[in-house]
Structure formats: structure tokens, C-alpha cells
Design a protein around this motif. Structure first.
Motif, PDB file in Angstrom:
ATOM      1  N   ALA A  97     -24.804  -5.114   7.694  1.00  0.00           N
ATOM      2  CA  ALA A  97     -25.321  -6.415   7.261  1.00  0.00           C
ATOM      3  C   ALA A  97     -25.595  -6.449   5.762  1.00  0.00           C
ATOM      4  O   ALA A  97     -25.524  -7.508   5.128  1.00  0.00           O
ATOM      5  N   SER A  98     -25.896  -5.291   5.169  1.00  0.00           N
ATOM      6  CA  SER A  98     -26.205  -5.235   3.735  1.00  0.00           C
ATOM      7  C   SER A  98     -24.973  -4.948   2.872  1.00  0.00           C
ATOM      8  O   SER A  98     -25.109  -4.815   1.648  1.00  0.00           O
ATOM      9  N   ALA A  99     -23.807  -4.837   3.492  1.00  0.00           N
ATOM     10  CA  ALA A  99     -22.612  -4.425   2.748  1.00  0.00           C
ATOM     11  C   ALA A  99     -22.214  -5.449   1.686  1.00  0.00           C
ATOM     12  O   ALA A  99     -22.315  -6.665   1.888  1.00  0.00           O
ATOM     13  N   THR A 100     -21.766  -4.927   0.550  1.00  0.00           N
ATOM     14  CA  THR A 100     -21.226  -5.757  -0.523  1.00  0.00           C
ATOM     15  C   THR A 100     -19.715  -5.519  -0.611  1.00  0.00           C
ATOM     16  O   THR A 100     -19.212  -4.500  -0.127  1.00  0.00           O
ATOM     17  N   PRO A 101     -18.970  -6.437  -1.209  1.00  0.00           N
ATOM     18  CA  PRO A 101     -17.518  -6.248  -1.310  1.00  0.00           C
ATOM     19  C   PRO A 101     -17.169  -4.968  -2.083  1.00  0.00           C
ATOM     20  O   PRO A 101     -17.739  -4.704  -3.150  1.00  0.00           O
ATOM     21  N   LEU A 102     -16.252  -4.195  -1.553  1.00  0.00           N
ATOM     22  CA  LEU A 102     -15.836  -2.966  -2.212  1.00  0.00           C
ATOM     23  C   LEU A 102     -15.281  -3.252  -3.605  1.00  0.00           C
ATOM     24  O   LEU A 102     -15.441  -2.439  -4.526  1.00  0.00           O
ATOM     25  N   GLN A 123     -20.239   4.734  17.805  1.00  0.00           N
ATOM     26  CA  GLN A 123     -20.350   6.053  17.183  1.00  0.00           C
ATOM     27  C   GLN A 123     -20.346   5.943  15.663  1.00  0.00           C
ATOM     28  O   GLN A 123     -21.119   6.611  14.973  1.00  0.00           O
ATOM     29  N   ALA A 124     -19.455   5.095  15.130  1.00  0.00           N
ATOM     30  CA  ALA A 124     -19.362   4.936  13.676  1.00  0.00           C
ATOM     31  C   ALA A 124     -20.649   4.347  13.104  1.00  0.00           C
ATOM     32  O   ALA A 124     -21.121   4.757  12.039  1.00  0.00           O
ATOM     33  N   ALA A 125     -21.234   3.382  13.822  1.00  0.00           N
ATOM     34  CA  ALA A 125     -22.482   2.770  13.353  1.00  0.00           C
ATOM     35  C   ALA A 125     -23.602   3.806  13.307  1.00  0.00           C
ATOM     36  O   ALA A 125     -24.361   3.887  12.327  1.00  0.00           O
ATOM     37  N   ARG A 126     -23.707   4.610  14.358  1.00  0.00           N
ATOM     38  CA  ARG A 126     -24.752   5.629  14.392  1.00  0.00           C
ATOM     39  C   ARG A 126     -24.511   6.705  13.339  1.00  0.00           C
ATOM     40  O   ARG A 126     -25.454   7.204  12.716  1.00  0.00           O
ATOM     41  N   THR A 127     -23.257   7.066  13.141  1.00  0.00           N
ATOM     42  CA  THR A 127     -22.937   8.075  12.134  1.00  0.00           C
ATOM     43  C   THR A 127     -23.338   7.595  10.748  1.00  0.00           C
ATOM     44  O   THR A 127     -23.931   8.352   9.964  1.00  0.00           O
ATOM     45  N   THR A 129     -25.636   5.494   9.929  1.00  0.00           N
ATOM     46  CA  THR A 129     -27.096   5.483   9.821  1.00  0.00           C
ATOM     47  C   THR A 129     -27.650   6.887   9.607  1.00  0.00           C
ATOM     48  O   THR A 129     -28.511   7.123   8.746  1.00  0.00           O
ATOM     49  N   LYS A 130     -27.165   7.837  10.393  1.00  0.00           N
ATOM     50  CA  LYS A 130     -27.640   9.221  10.277  1.00  0.00           C
ATOM     51  C   LYS A 130     -27.259   9.823   8.927  1.00  0.00           C
ATOM     52  O   LYS A 130     -28.049  10.546   8.308  1.00  0.00           O
ATOM     53  N   LEU A 131     -26.052   9.531   8.462  1.00  0.00           N
ATOM     54  CA  LEU A 131     -25.608  10.093   7.190  1.00  0.00           C
ATOM     55  C   LEU A 131     -26.407   9.515   6.029  1.00  0.00           C
ATOM     56  O   LEU A 131     -26.783  10.239   5.093  1.00  0.00           O
ATOM     57  N   ALA A 132     -26.681   8.221   6.076  1.00  0.00           N
ATOM     58  CA  ALA A 132     -27.490   7.599   5.025  1.00  0.00           C
ATOM     59  C   ALA A 132     -28.890   8.203   4.998  1.00  0.00           C
ATOM     60  O   ALA A 132     -29.477   8.402   3.921  1.00  0.00           O
ATOM     61  N   ALA A 133     -29.425   8.525   6.179  1.00  0.00           N
ATOM     62  CA  ALA A 133     -30.745   9.136   6.237  1.00  0.00           C
ATOM     63  C   ALA A 133     -30.742  10.540   5.618  1.00  0.00           C
ATOM     64  O   ALA A 133     -31.719  10.961   5.003  1.00  0.00           O
ATOM     65  N   ARG A 134     -29.624  11.239   5.740  1.00  0.00           N
ATOM     66  CA  ARG A 134     -29.542  12.604   5.215  1.00  0.00           C
ATOM     67  C   ARG A 134     -29.290  12.626   3.718  1.00  0.00           C
ATOM     68  O   ARG A 134     -29.821  13.471   2.994  1.00  0.00           O
ATOM     69  N   LEU A 135     -28.458  11.719   3.234  1.00  0.00           N
ATOM     70  CA  LEU A 135     -28.048  11.755   1.830  1.00  0.00           C
ATOM     71  C   LEU A 135     -28.866  10.831   0.938  1.00  0.00           C
ATOM     72  O   LEU A 135     -28.677  10.811  -0.268  1.00  0.00           O
ATOM     73  N   GLY A 136     -29.753  10.059   1.531  1.00  0.00           N
ATOM     74  CA  GLY A 136     -30.513   9.115   0.732  1.00  0.00           C
ATOM     75  C   GLY A 136     -29.847   7.750   0.742  1.00  0.00           C
ATOM     76  O   GLY A 136     -28.867   7.519   1.457  1.00  0.00           O
ATOM     77  N   GLU A 137     -30.344   6.864  -0.055  1.00  0.00           N
ATOM     78  CA  GLU A 137     -29.829   5.491  -0.056  1.00  0.00           C
ATOM     79  C   GLU A 137     -28.387   5.456  -0.543  1.00  0.00           C
ATOM     80  O   GLU A 137     -28.072   5.877  -1.658  1.00  0.00           O
ATOM     81  N   ILE A 138     -27.492   4.952   0.302  1.00  0.00           N
ATOM     82  CA  ILE A 138     -26.077   4.832  -0.030  1.00  0.00           C
ATOM     83  C   ILE A 138     -25.668   3.383   0.157  1.00  0.00           C
ATOM     84  O   ILE A 138     -25.888   2.814   1.234  1.00  0.00           O
ATOM     85  N   PRO A 139     -25.071   2.762  -0.841  1.00  0.00           N
ATOM     86  CA  PRO A 139     -24.624   1.380  -0.666  1.00  0.00           C
ATOM     87  C   PRO A 139     -23.527   1.281   0.396  1.00  0.00           C
ATOM     88  O   PRO A 139     -22.611   2.104   0.434  1.00  0.00           O
ATOM     89  N   TYR A 140     -23.651   0.282   1.255  1.00  0.00           N
ATOM     90  CA  TYR A 140     -22.596  -0.023   2.211  1.00  0.00           C
ATOM     91  C   TYR A 140     -21.601  -0.978   1.545  1.00  0.00           C
ATOM     92  O   TYR A 140     -22.000  -1.875   0.793  1.00  0.00           O
ATOM     93  N   VAL A 141     -20.319  -0.787   1.850  1.00  0.00           N
ATOM     94  CA  VAL A 141     -19.297  -1.662   1.282  1.00  0.00           C
ATOM     95  C   VAL A 141     -18.375  -2.147   2.404  1.00  0.00           C
ATOM     96  O   VAL A 141     -18.189  -1.467   3.419  1.00  0.00           O
ATOM     97  N   SER A 142     -17.794  -3.315   2.185  1.00  0.00           N
ATOM     98  CA  SER A 142     -16.905  -3.918   3.178  1.00  0.00           C
ATOM     99  C   SER A 142     -15.587  -4.305   2.522  1.00  0.00           C
ATOM    100  O   SER A 142     -15.472  -4.371   1.291  1.00  0.00           O
ATOM    101  N   LEU A 143     -14.602  -4.572   3.368  1.00  0.00           N
ATOM    102  CA  LEU A 143     -13.251  -4.883   2.906  1.00  0.00           C
ATOM    103  C   LEU A 143     -12.982  -6.380   2.970  1.00  0.00           C
ATOM    104  O   LEU A 143     -13.558  -7.085   3.802  1.00  0.00           O
ATOM    105  N   PRO A 144     -12.084  -6.864   2.139  1.00  0.00           N
ATOM    106  CA  PRO A 144     -11.687  -8.273   2.246  1.00  0.00           C
ATOM    107  C   PRO A 144     -10.850  -8.491   3.498  1.00  0.00           C
ATOM    108  O   PRO A 144     -10.292  -7.547   4.068  1.00  0.00           O
TER     109      PRO A 144
END
Length: 224
Positions: A97-102, A123-127, A129-144
Motif C-alpha cells: 500500500a505504501s509503494a511508490t513508482p519504481l 508467501q511473498a507478502a510475508r517475506t 514484511t519479515k525482510l523489512a523487519a530484519r533490514l530496517g526501513e526499506i522503501p516499497y516500489v511498484s511497476l507501471p
């Protein structure tokens, strides 16, 4: 046990039926962007998985497994992911939901490390979330939005792309159309050959054609 579930009938690298193997057709695509595929352990050995094929085309890529790696020595998400996804501009390719255009991240001074969760949608959604929790705040990006491709799995939304297709589209944004088309061609060959072997498309519809002598519904046949 059906022919489809017998691993000895498939190429151990691309997981296609042996006579439809695509390994010799995989290009070497150099990129500035580093691609890290985080593959769920249940996804890694499926013949319809495209993430492993994507990594084989990209020298500047790595695979990390969520769960137990299928091979000894494989990297796990439980290990030191930061060694594979080095500090710098990390982006998570997932339509959160927070993704910005790549495209907003194109042309930056820092090389991008693109983190790509691979598995079922859940599985991808949970992965991610877990990865962001481990690596810190990571921007989400989406495709056109892009023209629909043939799929090996049904998708509830046009946003839900096969992993190789998503990686191709993403690198098209960051690296240019030549990279995108090289990877999309691999995706089409893999998809078309699989659909043809199941009798769902004709030979004339298969990108790159069918190897001589191979018969639909009988991909181990040599035709002799």
C-alpha cells in the motif's frame, strides 16, 4: 506417481522437461542494479518457478531462501542477508500500500539493490514484511501497468506477475528496454514451451519454436 512429479524427467537447472530444456537459451544480462531474490523454501523446487531462471540470467544477482535452502551451502534469510544485500539504496519490489513508482528511483547516484520476494502471493507478502523487519526501513516500489503475458499460474490481479516477468519489467525501468526484452523473451520461451507440452497452445504460438522431434503431451519423446 505422475510424470509431472518425477524430478529425473526434468532438467535439474531450469526444471523444464529434458527435451524442452531452455538452459542453452539463457542470456547473460549485465546490470548495474543488483537483484536479490528471496525464494520461499516451498517455491524453490516447483517446475513453474521463474525466480531461479531469472538469477541464472543475471550475473549481478543472488538467491536467498526463506526457510531451509534446497542445497547445502545455500544462503538463508535467517543468516546474514546484509552480506548479500549490501548497504546502499535497497528497494523492495512488491505492490504494498505504501509503494511508490519504481521509476521515481531511476537515475540516482547510488546503485540499487532490488529485493524481490518469490513465492505464492501470501508467501511473498510475508517475506517482504519479515525482510523489512530484519533490514530496517526499506522503501516499497511498484511497476507501471504493462500488457498481459501468458501465465503458468492463475493470478487474481494484473499486478501479480511471475517473478521473472516482474524482474524484467523492473530492470526495464532501471536499466532500459534491451534488458527488459532479453528477460521477457526467456519468460515467454519458458511459458510457451510449458503450455505447449500441456496442449494449451499450438507449436506456432511458441516463442522460439519447439526443438525438432518433440511431441506435445510427450515432451520426452524424440519423435523417432
Amino acid at each position: 506417481m505422475s510424470r509431472h512429479s518425477k524430478p529425473h524427467l526434468r532438467c535439474p537447472e531450469c526444471r523444464m522437461h529434458l527435451s524442452l530444456c531452455i538452459c542453452a537459451l539463457l542470456p547473460r544480462v549485465e546490470t548495474r542494479t543488483r537483484v536479490v531474490l528471496i525464494i520461499h523454501q516451498l517455491e524453490s523446487l516447483k517446475p513453474t518457478n521463474t525466480g531461479v531462471v531469472a538469477a541464472r540470467c543475471l550475473p549481478n544477482s543472488a538467491i536467498v531462501y526463506r526457510g531451509r535452502p534446497p542445497e547445502a551451502g545455500g544462503a538463508s534469510m535467517d543468516g546474514d542477508v546484509s552480506a548479500i544485500a549490501p548497504a546502499g539504496q535497497r528497494l523492495m519490489l512488491f505492490p504494498h500500500a505504501s509503494a511508490t513508482p519504481l521509476a521515481d528511483w531511476r537515475g540516482g547516484t547510488q546503485p540499487i539493490t532490488l529485493l524481490v520476494p518469490d513465492g505464492t502471493w501470501r508467501q511473498a507478502a510475508r517475506t517482504s514484511t519479515k525482510l523489512a523487519a530484519r533490514l530496517g526501513e526499506i522503501p516499497y516500489v511498484s511497476l507501471p501497468a504493462a500488457p498481459a503475458q501468458k501465465r503458468l499460474r492463475s493470478a487474481a490481479s494484473p499486478q501479480r506477475l511471475a517473478t521473472l516477468e516482474a524482474v524484467a519489467r523492473a530492470l526495464g525501468v532501471l536499466e532500459g528496454p534491451d534488458v527488459e526484452q532479453a528477460l521477457l523473451r526467456v519468460y515467454r520461451i519458458m511459458t510457451d514451451r510449458t503450455l505447449w507440452s500441456n496442449g494449451r497452445v499450438t507449436a506456432s504460438e511458441v516463442t522460439g519454436g519447439i526443438p525438432p522431434g518433440v511431441r506435445s503431451h510427450d515432451p520426452l519423446s524424440t519423435g523417432r
